[in-house]
Scaffold this motif. Sequence first.
Motif, PDB file in Angstrom:
ATOM      1  N   GLY A  49      57.887  68.923  53.344  1.00  0.00           N
ATOM      2  CA  GLY A  49      58.280  68.865  54.792  1.00  0.00           C
ATOM      3  C   GLY A  49      58.109  67.511  56.350  1.00  0.00           C
ATOM      4  N   LEU A  50      56.957  67.666  55.671  1.00  0.00           N
ATOM      5  CA  LEU A  50      56.641  67.269  57.647  1.00  0.00           C
ATOM      6  C   LEU A  50      56.977  66.126  57.656  1.00  0.00           C
ATOM      7  N   VAL A  51      56.985  65.096  56.878  1.00  0.00           N
ATOM      8  CA  VAL A  51      57.416  63.274  56.795  1.00  0.00           C
ATOM      9  C   VAL A  51      58.423  63.805  57.264  1.00  0.00           C
ATOM     10  N   GLN A  52      59.537  64.055  56.650  1.00  0.00           N
ATOM     11  CA  GLN A  52      61.014  64.708  57.148  1.00  0.00           C
ATOM     12  C   GLN A  52      60.755  64.676  58.570  1.00  0.00           C
ATOM     13  N   LYS A  53      59.800  65.343  58.884  1.00  0.00           N
ATOM     14  CA  LYS A  53      59.776  66.476  60.495  1.00  0.00           C
ATOM     15  C   LYS A  53      59.651  65.079  61.605  1.00  0.00           C
ATOM     16  N   VAL A  54      58.400  64.166  61.009  1.00  0.00           N
ATOM     17  CA  VAL A  54      57.968  63.477  61.982  1.00  0.00           C
ATOM     18  C   VAL A  54      59.267  61.832  61.788  1.00  0.00           C
ATOM     19  N   ILE A  55      60.142  61.910  60.587  1.00  0.00           N
ATOM     20  CA  ILE A  55      61.568  61.309  60.920  1.00  0.00           C
ATOM     21  C   ILE A  55      62.412  61.118  61.735  1.00  0.00           C
ATOM     22  N   ASP A  56      62.455  62.604  61.777  1.00  0.00           N
ATOM     23  CA  ASP A  56      63.801  63.119  63.006  1.00  0.00           C
ATOM     24  C   ASP A  56      63.212  63.295  64.033  1.00  0.00           C
ATOM     25  N   LEU A  57      61.994  63.443  63.883  1.00  0.00           N
ATOM     26  CA  LEU A  57      61.256  63.611  66.242  1.00  0.00           C
ATOM     27  C   LEU A  57      61.180  62.421  66.594  1.00  0.00           C
ATOM     28  N   LEU A  58      61.408  60.831  65.526  1.00  0.00           N
ATOM     29  CA  LEU A  58      61.341  59.727  65.847  1.00  0.00           C
ATOM     30  C   LEU A  58      62.528  58.984  66.076  1.00  0.00           C
ATOM     31  N   GLN A  59      63.207  60.077  65.440  1.00  0.00           N
ATOM     32  CA  GLN A  59      64.128  58.871  65.034  1.00  0.00           C
ATOM     33  C   GLN A  59      65.407  58.720  66.199  1.00  0.00           C
ATOM     34  N   PRO A  60      65.660  59.294  67.760  1.00  0.00           N
ATOM     35  CA  PRO A  60      65.910  58.621  68.650  1.00  0.00           C
ATOM     36  C   PRO A  60      65.172  57.597  69.697  1.00  0.00           C
ATOM     37  N   LEU A  61      64.765  57.611  68.932  1.00  0.00           N
ATOM     38  CA  LEU A  61      63.369  56.365  69.312  1.00  0.00           C
ATOM     39  C   LEU A  61      63.980  55.546  69.255  1.00  0.00           C
ATOM     40  N   SER A  62      64.868  55.295  67.837  1.00  0.00           N
ATOM     41  CA  SER A  62      65.858  53.914  67.480  1.00  0.00           C
ATOM     42  C   SER A  62      64.262  53.161  67.191  1.00  0.00           C
ATOM     43  N   ILE A  63      63.480  52.596  66.032  1.00  0.00           N
ATOM     44  CA  ILE A  63      63.050  52.438  66.547  1.00  0.00           C
ATOM     45  C   ILE A  63      62.806  51.902  64.299  1.00  0.00           C
ATOM     46  N   PRO A  64      62.487  50.965  63.797  1.00  0.00           N
ATOM     47  CA  PRO A  64      62.271  50.478  63.065  1.00  0.00           C
ATOM     48  C   PRO A  64      61.122  51.037  61.756  1.00  0.00           C
ATOM     49  N   MET A  65      61.494  51.854  60.662  1.00  0.00           N
ATOM     50  CA  MET A  65      60.481  52.237  60.135  1.00  0.00           C
ATOM     51  C   MET A  65      60.320  52.051  58.719  1.00  0.00           C
ATOM     52  N   THR A  66      58.598  51.623  58.177  1.00  0.00           N
ATOM     53  CA  THR A  66      58.494  51.813  56.793  1.00  0.00           C
ATOM     54  C   THR A  66      57.712  53.252  56.348  1.00  0.00           C
ATOM     55  N   VAL A  67      57.950  53.912  55.251  1.00  0.00           N
ATOM     56  CA  VAL A  67      57.194  55.330  55.196  1.00  0.00           C
ATOM     57  C   VAL A  67      56.762  54.751  54.056  1.00  0.00           C
ATOM     58  N   PHE A  68      55.333  55.070  53.870  1.00  0.00           N
ATOM     59  CA  PHE A  68      54.673  54.895  52.775  1.00  0.00           C
ATOM     60  C   PHE A  68      53.550  56.367  52.776  1.00  0.00           C
ATOM     61  N   THR A  69      53.907  56.816  50.785  1.00  0.00           N
ATOM     62  CA  THR A  69      54.409  58.008  50.702  1.00  0.00           C
ATOM     63  C   THR A  69      53.395  58.083  49.173  1.00  0.00           C
ATOM     64  N   ASP A  70      52.695  56.702  49.070  1.00  0.00           N
ATOM     65  CA  ASP A  70      52.440  56.561  47.776  1.00  0.00           C
ATOM     66  C   ASP A  70      51.154  57.293  47.354  1.00  0.00           C
ATOM     67  N   ILE A  71      50.524  58.188  48.055  1.00  0.00           N
ATOM     68  CA  ILE A  71      49.009  58.321  48.184  1.00  0.00           C
ATOM     69  C   ILE A  71      48.794  59.819  47.551  1.00  0.00           C
ATOM     70  N   LYS A  72      48.246  59.745  46.666  1.00  0.00           N
ATOM     71  CA  LYS A  72      48.417  60.511  45.089  1.00  0.00           C
ATOM     72  C   LYS A  72      46.640  61.048  45.182  1.00  0.00           C
ATOM     73  N   GLY A  73      45.924  62.024  45.426  1.00  0.00           N
ATOM     74  CA  GLY A  73      44.849  62.440  45.356  1.00  0.00           C
ATOM     75  C   GLY A  73      43.964  61.795  46.502  1.00  0.00           C
ATOM     76  N   GLU A  74      42.529  61.361  45.614  1.00  0.00           N
ATOM     77  CA  GLU A  74      42.065  60.753  46.988  1.00  0.00           C
ATOM     78  C   GLU A  74      42.308  58.906  46.952  1.00  0.00           C
ATOM     79  N   PRO A  75      42.262  58.376  47.987  1.00  0.00           N
ATOM     80  CA  PRO A  75      42.693  56.662  47.668  1.00  0.00           C
ATOM     81  C   PRO A  75      41.954  56.148  47.341  1.00  0.00           C
ATOM     82  N   THR A  76      42.016  54.909  46.398  1.00  0.00           N
ATOM     83  CA  THR A  76      40.841  53.851  46.000  1.00  0.00           C
ATOM     84  C   THR A  76      41.288  52.439  47.296  1.00  0.00           C
TER      85      THR A  76
END
Length: 390
Positions: A49-76
């Motif tokens: 739930g921490l990603v949504q917490k950040v999204i909610d926190l930043l919502q009043p800024l009205s700045i477009p946002m791209t969310v990328f969470t496709d990291i599973k395990g260690e990245p390549t």
Amino acid sequence: MSTIGYYDFRMPGAVRFGVNALQTLPDEIRQRKAAKIALISDKGVEGAGLVQKVIDLLQPLSIPMTVFTDIKGEPTFALLESTVRNLQREGCDLVVGIGGGSAMDVAKTTAALLDKSDLAAYLSGSAVIESRSVPCILLPTTSGTGAEVTMNAIFGDEEQELKRGLVSQMLLPDVAIIDPMLTVTCPAKVTAASGVDAFTHAIESYVAVRATPMTRMYAEKAMKLFPQHITRAVHHGSNLEARIGMCLVSNLAGISLANAGVGAVHALAYPLGGKYHIEHGVANALLMPYVFEVTGRTCTEQMVHVAKFLQLGDFEEQPHDALDAVVRYLYRLLGELDLPSSLKQLGVDEASLPVLAEQASRVDRLLSNTPYKLTYDKILSIYKKAYAGQ
């Protein structure tokens, strides 16, 4: 004292530490006048739930946002390149990374590469990233990697079945926001592995060839705090005092690591991550006592200090006994924190040990920072002992 004539000491533009420090994130973004934010995290942090917490926190800024969470395990490196290209197409001009070391490594490297068209030389390591125009803000959710204050990022090279590190001052974020509240949801297993990973950073950077009085100051404090907080953080994760303590351990050790570097434990851990995808913290925690049994022989004075930091006793009169005390503590720690104590437990094939040893023996950047000359044969013997277990 260090024999180095002079040395640099580098940190992020700002380090903000404290409970509820996350709430200052909107102010940091306002100051940078971003047109589009890239929020980079991983599936585990998103699920907590921490990603949504950040999204909610930043919502009043009205700045477009791209969310990328496709990291599973260690990245390549392949994942990194794909992320950079996607966010270039999105036109993102500020990166926020929230998560453990993997998410933060992807975030800070992406920020450093977003303004570059030809990525191949940087990804191969043949060229060093010398500039960054995209601001980067990092928020750790684990206490271990110290990635929010380091100049390196680790990625898996799938073709070579090993891990490689990219190193550049441009990987230091503009702001590191360390809020212990973000670590409270971290599972016990991750807390244990990342916590011992932080201790690995402290002890390896303390004895490192490139250690300085300033780096040792940070490493010393991290090692003193570690035994006071690690067990409670693992077995009583809601204890905020323990979480604050481990955040300090991670941050202080990370600063020492960033400036002094680490050594053989990390060098031997990299092939395990590359071939067997063993988590970085687990590999470091397991290998640390086996490696220090060997390399600690050339660090008698430092081992006396480390034993004192860990409250294992005063070995000033019998300095050669200090290493045994430290190694026994590291073996005991694996059991107390329910971490694996042998490579066999992790599914490593004994027949692959010579290949792992050959790969580890080529990690010159880290082996040259170790105050002990580790040959291929010595590395293989360490792997064999770690395979069988103590």
